[in-house]
Design an enzyme around this catalytic site. Structure first.
Site, PDB file in Angstrom:
ATOM      1  N   GLU A 119      -9.272  -0.202  17.668  1.00 34.73           N
ATOM      2  CA  GLU A 119      -9.008  -1.488  17.021  1.00 34.73           C
ATOM      3  C   GLU A 119      -9.220  -2.663  17.979  1.00 34.73           C
ATOM      4  O   GLU A 119      -8.294  -3.406  18.306  1.00 34.73           O
ATOM      5  CB  GLU A 119      -7.595  -1.530  16.450  1.00 34.73           C
ATOM      6  N   GLU A 169      -7.970   5.768   9.920  1.00 30.60           N
ATOM      7  CA  GLU A 169      -6.515   5.679   9.829  1.00 30.60           C
ATOM      8  C   GLU A 169      -6.095   5.210   8.448  1.00 30.60           C
ATOM      9  O   GLU A 169      -6.723   4.337   7.854  1.00 30.60           O
ATOM     10  CB  GLU A 169      -5.948   4.687  10.846  1.00 30.60           C
TER      11      GLU A 169
END
Length: 656
Positions: A153, A305
Site C-alpha cells: 500500500e 486484501e
C-alpha cells in the site's frame, strides 16, 4: 512476461496475509491444518517482517522463515513472498533520521506505526534494496514461492529536505529550464517567479493558497518517486526469479498513485478492497474498484486484501452479516478476480489491528467467520477450472485520469462539494444499476473497441486526449461527457473560453458563460428531472443541437442542461440517480449496448465472465430471477431452467 496464471495454475488463489511472527512457533502446524481445512492454497508472508528478518543493521534471521516456507510447501500451500520495506525497523529511523518523512508542516513522522519512510532517501533505498536482495537470493529456488509482493500500500507523502532535493531534480528533468517552469506554473501570479532551482520546495504549509500547478507537479512527483521505489525492488527479485510474477497492492481509487502508469510496471495488478458492510451502495463501490482494477490489468487481477468481518479504522466498525463475505468475494470473481485473499489469516491478539478481523477470528474454528471462509474456499475450488483466465466483455468505457483528479481538487476551486471520486461513482452507479458492464480507460487510450464512452468529469485534458475523443466520435463512437470537463490543459492553465474550443464545437456549444455550482442539498429544475451539485450557463450554437433538455426556472431558464450534437452528449449538471440512469441507459441502447439480462429484480447484479453468468442478490430477501434457456449452477450442481430463486445474499454461477 510472467502473468497471474503462472501463479494460479488454473485455480482461484485463496488465502491471505499470514503473520506467524505474532505467534509461538507451536501455533504454525495448527494454522496449516486449519488452512487446509478451509481450502487455502496461497498465503502472503513477510509484509511486516523487516525487524524480524533484520533485528539489527546487517543481521539476517532467516531460520524461522526457512522452516515456515518448508512447512507450507509440504502442505501444498503456495507462498507470495513480500519484501518488508513498507515498515522499516526502529533502528533505521534512529540511526538514519533522514529516512523519516515529514508532513507539510515539517513534522517528522516517527517509527512506531508503518509507512514511515522517505521515498526519496538514498539511505532508505539502500537498506530496502539490501533486504530485498537477501530475500531474493535465499528463496529464489524454493518450491513454495509462486509470486513476489513488493512493499505494501504505497501511500507516503514526504515534504522533507530529502524530498525537496529529489523534487528539484524531477522538475529539472520535466522542464529543463527555470523559464519553462515559471511559464508552466504561472508564477507571474503573486510574485512567485523562481530565479534559482534551490528556491523551489515541496508545497509546504503556506499562509494562503499554494500554487495549484506546483501542487499538481508534487502529486506527479510523489507518484513517480514511489514508483521508483517499487521498480527498484521489482528489478532485484526479477533478476533472481524472471519466471515469477511481481505485484504490489493498490488501495481502491487511491489519490496518491497514477495507477495507469503503475499497472504498466506490474506483472499482476492487485488491490485491497474494504467496502463498508452498512453502506447500501457498498456492492456498487466494490464493483467500481473491480472494474477499474480489471481494466488496469487488461484481464484477470488479484484481490490482495479484504476483511472477513469488521475492520478497525472506521468510526464504528460493523461486522459483515451472515453471507455478505461470500457474496462480495464471488462478486470480485465475477468481475475478473483470479485471487481472493484477506488481511489477514489469524486475527491478531495485540497491536493496532487486533480488532481487524481475520479468516480465523478470535472465536476460533467454531466461529461463524471461519465456517463461512471454509464454505467459500470449497466453492472457489468448485468453480476454479471454469473461471480462471476468462474475461469480462464490455462495450462501455468510463474515462478516468489521476492528473485530472489532482488538478481538479485544488484548494481554490469553485466548489468543495464537487468530489471527483463521488462524481465517478455516480456515473458508474447509473450504468451498474442498468446491468451495463463497463471497463475503465485513460483518455489517451485506444477507445475504438467501445460502442459508448462516458466521461463523468475530466477537468484537465491534454491535447492528445482531446484529439482522441474527437477521433472516437468522428469514427462512429458515442460519447457522453459530464460537467467541468476540458477546462484546463496539462499545466492547469484554463483554456480560452473556459472549455477547449474543439470540445465546444463537438458538443455544439457557442459560449460557456458561467459555472453555477450548487450548495449542498440544493437542486436545479430541468425538464423531466432535477440536477444536483452543479449547473452551467451554456449558449448553444444556432441550429447545431440535435437535442436539448432545458433548465426550468431561475437564472438558467431555457438554457440547455443536456445537449446532444450527433453522437456527442454534454451533461452540464449531475442528474438525480434515477435520471442519470435513465439517460445513460437510453444512450447505451441507441449505441447498440444491451444489459446482461433484462427485467432483473432490484438488487440483483448480473455479470458475464467467459461463458459463465454470475447472478448476485445484494438484498436480504429471496428473489426469483428469470433466466433464458437451461443452465447448470456450478455452486450447487443443480440444473436451472427458465428461473431460479436466490436467497438472502445469494449467488448462482450458471454455465449454459
Amino acid at each position: 512476461m510472467p502473468q497471474l496464471r503462472d501463479a494460479t495454475r488454473g485455480r482461484v488463489l485463496f488465502g491471505g496475509d499470514y503473520n506467524p511472527e505474532q505467534w509461538p512457533e507451536e501455533t504454525w502446524p495448527e494454522d496449516v491444518r486449519l488452512m487446509k481445512d478451509a481450502g487455502v492454497n496461497s498465503v502472503t508472508l513477510g509484509v511486516f517482517s523487516w525487524a524480524k528478518l533484520e533485528p539489527e543493521p546487517g543481521a539476517r534471521e532467516f531460520g524461522w522463515l526457512d522452516r515456515l516456507m518448508d512447512l507450507l510447501h509440504e502442505s501444498g500451500i503456495g507462498v507470495v513472498l513480500a519484501t518488508p520495506t513498507s515498515s522499516p525497523p526502529p533502528w533505521l529511523g534512529r540511526l538514519h533520521p533522514e529516512t523519516l518523512p515529514r508532513d507539510a508542516d515539517g513534522r517528522i513522522e516517527w517509527w512506531g506505526g508503518r509507512q514511515h519512510f522517505s521515498h526519496s532517501s538514498a539511505v532508505y533505498r539502500h537498506h530496502a534494496a539490501a533486504i530485498t536482495e537477501a530475500l531474493a537470493a535465499r528463496y529464489a529456488g524454493h518450491p513454495a514461492l509462486t509470486m513476489w509482493h513488493i512493499n505494501n500500500e504505497y501511500c507516503t507523502f514526504d515534504y522533507g529536505d530529502e524530498a525537496a532535493i529529489a523534487f528539484r531534480r524531477w522538475l529539472r528533468e520535466r522542464y529543463g529550464t527555470l523559464d519553462a517552469l515559471n511559464s508552466a506554473w504561472g508564477t507571474a501570479f503573486w510574485s512567485q517567479g523562481y530565479d534559482t532551482w534551490d528556491g523551489i520546495l515541496p508545497p509546504r504549509h503556506a499562509h494562503y493558497l499554494n500554487n495549484p500547478t506546483h501542487v499538481l507537479d508534487f502529486r506527479r512527483f510523489t507518484s513517480d518517486m514511489l514508483l521508483e521505489c517499487y521498480t527498484a525492488e521489482r528489478d532485484i527479485v526479477r533478476r533472481h526469479t524472471p519466471h515469477l510474477p511481481v505485484t504490489t497492492n493498490f488501495m481502491p481509487l487511491w489519490v496518491g498513485q497514477d495507477a495507469w502508469r503503475w499497472a504498466e510496471e506490474e506483472d499482476v495488478v492487485s488491490v485491497d478492497l474494504y467496502p463498508d458492510p452498512r453502506d447500501p451502495l457498498g456492492a456498487q463501490s466494490a464493483a467500481l474498484v473491480q472494474d477499474l482494477t480489471r481494466s488496469q490489468a487488461r484481464g484477470p487481477w488479484m484481490l490482495m486484501e479484504q476483511a472477513a468481518g469488521s475492520v478497525n479504522w472506521r468510526g464504528v466498525n460493523h461486522p459483515k452479516p451472515r453471507g455478505l463475505n461470500r457474496l462480495w468475494s464471488l462478486q470480485a470473481v465475477a468481475r475478473g478476480a483470479d485471487a481472493v485473499c484477506y488481511f489477514q489469516w489469524r486475527q491478531s491478539r495485540q497491536g493496532a489491528e487486533k480488532f481487524h478481523s481475520g479468516m480465523l477470528s478470535h472465536a476460533g474454528e467454531r466461529g461463524r467467520t471461519f465456517q463461512e471462509v471454509k464454505q467459500l474456499g470449497a466453492e472457489l475450488a468448485r468453480i476454479s477450472g471454469e473461471v480462471t483466465g476468462t474475461r469480462i466483455p464490455a462495450d462501455i468505457a468510463i474515462l478516468h485520469d489521476w492528473n485530472a483528479w489532482w488538478a481538479g481538487a485544488q484548494d481554490g476551486r469553485l466548489s468543495t462539494e464537487v468530489d471527483h471520486p463521488e462524481v465517478v461513482r455516480a456515473w458508474h452507479r447509473a450504468l451498474w444499476e442498468s446491468h451495463l458492464t463497463t471497463d475503465f480507460a485513460h483518455p489517451e487510450h485506444d477507445l475504438s473497441a467501445y460502442e459508448l464512452v462516458v466521461v463523468p468529469q475530466l477537468y484537465l485534458l491534454t491535447d492528445t486526449a482531446i484529439d482522441n475523443l474527437l477521433a472516437y466520435v468522428h469514427g462512429g463512437g458515442t460519447l457522453v461527457c459530464g460537467f467541468l470537463t476540458g477546462i484546463a490543459d496539462e499545466d492547469d492553465r484554463v483554456r480560452p473560453g473556459g472549455m477547449d474550443a474543439r470540445l465546444r464545437e463537438l458538443f455544439g456549444i457557442r459560449t460557456l458563460h458561467e459555472w453555477w455550482p450548487l450548495e449542498q442539498g440544493e437542486t436545479v429544475e430541468c425538464e423531466g428531472f432535477r440536477g444536483t451539485l452543479w449547473s452551467e450557463e451554456i449558449e448553444p450554437e444556432d441550429g447545431a443541437a440535435d437535442e436539448a433538455i432545458p433548465y426550468k426556472g431561475g437564472e438558467l431558464e431555457g438554457l440547455p442542461a443536456v445537449l446532444r450534437k450527433g453522437r456527442a452528449w454534454y451533461v452540464s449538471t449531475l442528474p438525480e440517480p434515477y435520471a442519470l440512469r435513465a439517460l445513460l441507459a437510453r444512450v447505451a441502447a441507441e449505441a447498440g449496448v444491451r444489459p446482461v439480462l433484462e427485467g432483473l429484480p432490484v438488487g440483483v447484479e448480473a455479470v458475464r465472465r467467459g461463458e459463465l453468468l454470475f447472478l448476485l442478490n445484494h438484498g436480504r430477501e429471496p428473489v426469483t430471477v428469470e433466466v433464458p434457456g437451461r443452465h447448470d449452477d456450478l455452486l450447487t450442481g443443480a440444473s436451472v431452467e427458465r428461473e431460479l430463486t436466490l436467497g438472502r445474499y445469494g449467488v448462482a454461477v450458471l454455465r449454459p
